[in-house]
Every structure is written in structure tokens, then in C-alpha cells.
Scaffold this active site. Structure first.
Site, PDB file in Angstrom:
ATOM      1  N   GLY A  31       0.814  -1.218   0.000  1.00 32.45           N
ATOM      2  CA  GLY A  31       0.000   0.000   0.000  1.00 32.45           C
ATOM      3  C   GLY A  31       0.846   1.265   0.000  1.00 32.45           C
ATOM      4  N   LEU A  33       0.511   3.603  -2.164  1.00 35.63           N
ATOM      5  CA  LEU A  33       0.923   3.406  -3.557  1.00 35.63           C
ATOM      6  C   LEU A  33       1.471   4.676  -4.206  1.00 35.63           C
ATOM      7  CD1 LEU A  33      -2.023   1.128  -4.744  1.00 35.63           C
ATOM      8  CD2 LEU A  33       0.173   0.474  -3.719  1.00 35.63           C
ATOM      9  N   HIS A  34       2.463   4.464  -5.068  1.00 31.37           N
ATOM     10  CA  HIS A  34       3.058   5.550  -5.844  1.00 31.37           C
ATOM     11  C   HIS A  34       3.235   5.051  -7.276  1.00 31.37           C
ATOM     12  CE1 HIS A  34       6.658   3.165  -5.350  1.00 31.37           C
ATOM     13  NE2 HIS A  34       6.575   3.264  -4.023  1.00 31.37           N
ATOM     14  N   HIS A  37       4.523   1.436  -7.994  1.00 33.85           N
ATOM     15  CA  HIS A  37       3.503   0.391  -7.943  1.00 33.85           C
ATOM     16  C   HIS A  37       2.610   0.450  -9.181  1.00 33.85           C
ATOM     17  CE1 HIS A  37       4.065   1.290  -3.477  1.00 33.85           C
ATOM     18  NE2 HIS A  37       4.360   0.004  -3.539  1.00 33.85           N
ATOM     19  N   GLY A 147       9.205  -5.100  -8.562  1.00 33.83           N
ATOM     20  CA  GLY A 147      10.085  -4.003  -8.969  1.00 33.83           C
ATOM     21  C   GLY A 147      11.557  -4.304  -8.733  1.00 33.83           C
ATOM     22  N   GLN A 153      15.091  -8.758  -3.383  1.00 36.03           N
ATOM     23  CA  GLN A 153      13.781  -9.384  -3.186  1.00 36.03           C
ATOM     24  C   GLN A 153      13.323 -10.084  -4.465  1.00 36.03           C
ATOM     25  OE1 GLN A 153      10.295  -7.622  -1.038  1.00 36.03           O
ATOM     26  NE2 GLN A 153       9.663  -7.062  -3.093  1.00 36.03           N
ATOM     27  N   SER A 185       9.424   5.489  -3.146  1.00 34.89           N
ATOM     28  CA  SER A 185       9.239   4.527  -2.062  1.00 34.89           C
ATOM     29  C   SER A 185       8.139   5.056  -1.148  1.00 34.89           C
ATOM     30  CB  SER A 185      10.546   4.399  -1.262  1.00 34.89           C
ATOM     31  OG  SER A 185      10.285   3.821   0.003  1.00 34.89           O
ATOM     32  N   SER A 186       7.349   4.151  -0.606  1.00 35.10           N
ATOM     33  CA  SER A 186       6.284   4.577   0.305  1.00 35.10           C
ATOM     34  C   SER A 186       6.888   5.299   1.510  1.00 35.10           C
ATOM     35  CB  SER A 186       5.502   3.361   0.790  1.00 35.10           C
ATOM     36  OG  SER A 186       5.044   2.616  -0.313  1.00 35.10           O
TER      37      SER A 186
HETATM   38  P1  AMP Z   1       6.064  -2.496  -1.528  1.00 40.53           P
HETATM   39  O1  AMP Z   1       4.704  -1.927  -1.444  1.00 40.53           O
HETATM   40  O2  AMP Z   1       7.146  -1.554  -1.112  1.00 40.53           O
HETATM   41  O3  AMP Z   1       6.171  -3.865  -0.890  1.00 40.53           O
HETATM   42  O4  AMP Z   1       6.339  -2.728  -3.073  1.00 40.53           O
HETATM   43  C1  AMP Z   1       5.473  -3.503  -3.859  1.00 40.53           C
HETATM   44  C2  AMP Z   1       6.115  -3.741  -5.199  1.00 40.53           C
HETATM   45  O5  AMP Z   1       6.389  -2.488  -5.840  1.00 40.53           O
HETATM   46  C3  AMP Z   1       7.466  -4.459  -5.073  1.00 40.53           C
HETATM   47  O6  AMP Z   1       7.592  -5.404  -6.133  1.00 40.53           O
HETATM   48  C4  AMP Z   1       8.448  -3.341  -5.219  1.00 40.53           C
HETATM   49  O7  AMP Z   1       9.713  -3.756  -5.721  1.00 40.53           O
HETATM   50  C5  AMP Z   1       7.741  -2.454  -6.216  1.00 40.53           C
HETATM   51  N1  AMP Z   1       8.271  -1.075  -6.130  1.00 40.53           N
HETATM   52  C6  AMP Z   1       8.373  -0.295  -5.028  1.00 40.53           C
HETATM   53  N2  AMP Z   1       8.939   0.886  -5.336  1.00 40.53           N
HETATM   54  C7  AMP Z   1       9.208   0.853  -6.663  1.00 40.53           C
HETATM   55  C8  AMP Z   1       9.796   1.775  -7.582  1.00 40.53           C
HETATM   56  N3  AMP Z   1      10.225   2.975  -7.203  1.00 40.53           N
HETATM   57  N4  AMP Z   1       9.909   1.391  -8.874  1.00 40.53           N
HETATM   58  C9  AMP Z   1       9.474   0.171  -9.281  1.00 40.53           C
HETATM   59  N5  AMP Z   1       8.906  -0.743  -8.465  1.00 40.53           N
HETATM   60  C10 AMP Z   1       8.772  -0.409  -7.178  1.00 40.53           C
END
Ligand code: AMP
Length: 281
Positions: A31, A33-34, A37, A147, A153, A185-186
Site C-alpha cells: 500500500g 501506492l506511488h 507500484h 520491482g 527481493q 518509495s512509500s
Molecule cells: P512495496 O509496497 O514496497 O512492498 O512494493 C510492492 C512492489 O512495488 C514491489 O515489487 C516493489 O519492488 C515495487 N516497487 C516499489 N517501489 C518501486 C519503484 N520505485 N519502482 C518500481 N517498483 C517499485
């Protein structure tokens, strides 16, 4: 867009979708989200017939209580942007739904979990693998999108799929950045205005370091980068490593046609940031 909270309902909806022969794309998230995501959601929408997102702040992958408690939660806005980007179903389980009993799995990812994030956040990847395996069991996606921002990861998930013989294709998405280069990043919303202004130094340093490959030796580049970041007292650098892009083991010398990734983690105020650049030479 449909919203579900239970595993049962999610499975029922997706069974119908599968029976109709539709390809299911899945984007797991925590969540807040940006665009990072949403880019994954848009790619899934292009490549699949039915896009599923999940929003679940997975407690067992946090090894820092404050980080979990302060993790940003913006559900209403998340739902709005998911719908706008053609997500078909969003699964938003409570912790009890995902973990009704004791959690006991212990995955072994070998050397891959002994470096960088694995080394500095003990138990983190086990928590990630447990939740992703559960989510894959529930959603049964044809393709799942992750991502490269979280490069280690991504490799862990690929290894999980291989180890468990999971029938899902893992699709990497490139890192989406702010205009000044900061990886989205969130957690960025937790930076103060002053911290936010200097945060792009991390990516700038990664880019300059990547430019030094292969002329300079890995050790020299790392030393230079450490000095760059340490020159700003607001940063506390946790690691800066140049690794083989396939197994993440540290690189001693560059070779012809090598594929590398330069990864870092640094604390800026109370926020821990990670970033990387991938070099295909
Ligand atoms: P998270 O919500 O941080 O667990 O991220 C969910 C998914 O979004 C993961 O696969 C992350 O690698 C991807 N993600 C997060 N930030 C970015 C970004 N700046 N660019 C591309 N993918 C991202």
C-alpha cells in the site's frame, strides 16, 4: 474494481476468471501506492486480462517495530488510483486472515539471503517469502510483477518460484524515480523537507559509481562512494556493495561482459532507504 478481504471470496472470484480462460496478472504491495507500484499495475494490464493487486502490510517481514508502526497507510487514495489504473480486484486482508495460526516456515535461500538486505535485516526475506507464497496460493496468478527497486527481493522471489516449482512467471519492472532521481518509495513521505532535498545524493552516487565500471576496481569505487555519502552527516550508510547481478556475491574484479548491480542502504533521519543500479556490460 472489486475489493475483497477474505481468502474465500478472493478464490471464488478468481476461479470464475480462470474458468473463463483469462490470464491473471498479480501485483503484491504494502500500500501507500506511488508511480512505482502503478507502473507494475499498468504493465500487468497490458500483458494480462485480469489484474489483481494486494495491499497487506506484512508484519513478519519487519524486523524493526517502529518501521512497522510508522509504515504509511493511505487506503482510500490507494483504492482510487488502483481503480483509475484498471486494476480489477484488490485483496486487502487483515493480519488474522493471512496468519490464523503460528508461522513456522523457514525458507533457505542460501547465500542470496546472507548478503545486503538479508544480512542487515535478519528474517526479512523469510517473512517476504512466506507472505508471497501464501498470496500466490490464493491468487494463483499466471504472471506476477515485482520491482527492481527491491532487486534482492526479486531474486529471492525467483528462487522461491524455482524451489517450490510454482507455476507463475515473474516479471521485473524497472525502478521508477522522482524527477531528481530519488527512487520512489512509500517511506519517502516520512522524510522531512530538508532530508527530502538531500536524498537524491544516493542515486547520484550510484550513477557516478556505475560510470567508473570497469575502469576502477570495485574496492576503489566502494571506498569513493562511502566517502561521498559520509560527507553528508545526515546519512548513515549501512552498506554499499558491487555484486554479481545473478547471485549477488561481491565482485572482486570486473570481467568482460559481466552483469553487476550496485546496491546501497542508508538511513536518512528515521527513514531507511535502499536503491540500486544494474549494469549490463
Ligand atoms: P512495496 O509496497 O514496497 O512492498 O512494493 C510492492 C512492489 O512495488 C514491489 O515489487 C516493489 O519492488 C515495487 N516497487 C516499489 N517501489 C518501486 C519503484 N520505485 N519502482 C518500481 N517498483 C517499485
Amino acid at each position: 474494481m472489486q475489493e475483497t478481504k477474505t481468502i474465500r471470496t478472493t478464490r471464488d472470484i478468481l476461479k470464475d476468471v480462470r474458468d473463463q480462460g483469462r490470464i491473471i496478472g498479480f501485483v503484491p504491495t504494502m500500500g501507500a501506492l506511488h508511480e512505482g507500484h502503478l507502473e507494475l499495475i499498468r504493465t500487468a494490464d497490458k500483458e494480462c486480462d485480469f489484474v489483481v493487486a494486494s495491499i497487506f502490510v506484512n508484519p513478519i517481514q519487519f524486523n524493526n517495530r517502529e518501521d512497522l508502526e510508522k509504515y504509511p497507510r493511505t487506503l482510500e487514495e490507494d483504492l482510487r488510483v488502483l481503480e483509475k489504473n484498471h486494476c480489477h480486484l484488490v485483496f486487502i486482508p487483515e493480519v488474522e486472515e493471512m496468519y490464523p495460526g503460528e508461522v513456522s516456515e523457514d525458507y533457505d535461500f542460501g547465500k542470496l539471503e546472507k548478503v545486503m538486505e538479508g544480512k542487515h535485516r535478519p528474517g526479512h526475506f523469510n517473512g517476504v517469502a512466506i507472505v508471497v507464497k501464501k498470496l500466490f496460493d490464493i491468487v494463483e496468478p499466471d504472471k506476477a510483477y515485482f520491482g527492481q527497486k527491491d532487486y534482492q527481493q526479486l531474486l529471492i522471489i525467483q528462487k522461491l518460484v524455482e524451489k517450490e516449482n510454482l507455476d507463475v512467471e515473474i516479471i521485473p519492472g524497472s525502478t521508477v524515480r522522482e524527477k531528481d532521481g530519488l527512487a520512489m518509495s512509500s517511506r519517502n513521505t516520512r522524510l522531512t523537507q530538508e532530508e527530502r532535498q538531500i536524498a537524491p545524493l544516493l542515486y547520484q552516487t550510484l550513477l557516478k559509481a556505475a560510470d567508473m565500471v570497469p575502469e576502477k576496481k570495485p574496492g576503489e569505487i566502494i571506498e569513493w562512494a562511502r566517502q561521498q555519502i559520509s560527507a553528508q552527516p545526515e546519512f548513515s550508510l549501512e552498506y554499499f556493495e558491487i555484486a554479481d547481478a545473478g547471485d549477488l556475491l561481491p565482485v572482486k574484479n570486473f570481467i568482460n561482459n559481466g552483469n553487476y548491480v550496485i546496491c546501497l542502504a542508508a538511513h536518512l533521519g528515521n527513514v531507511r532507504l535502499i536503491d540500486n543500479v544494474i549494469i549490463n556490460s
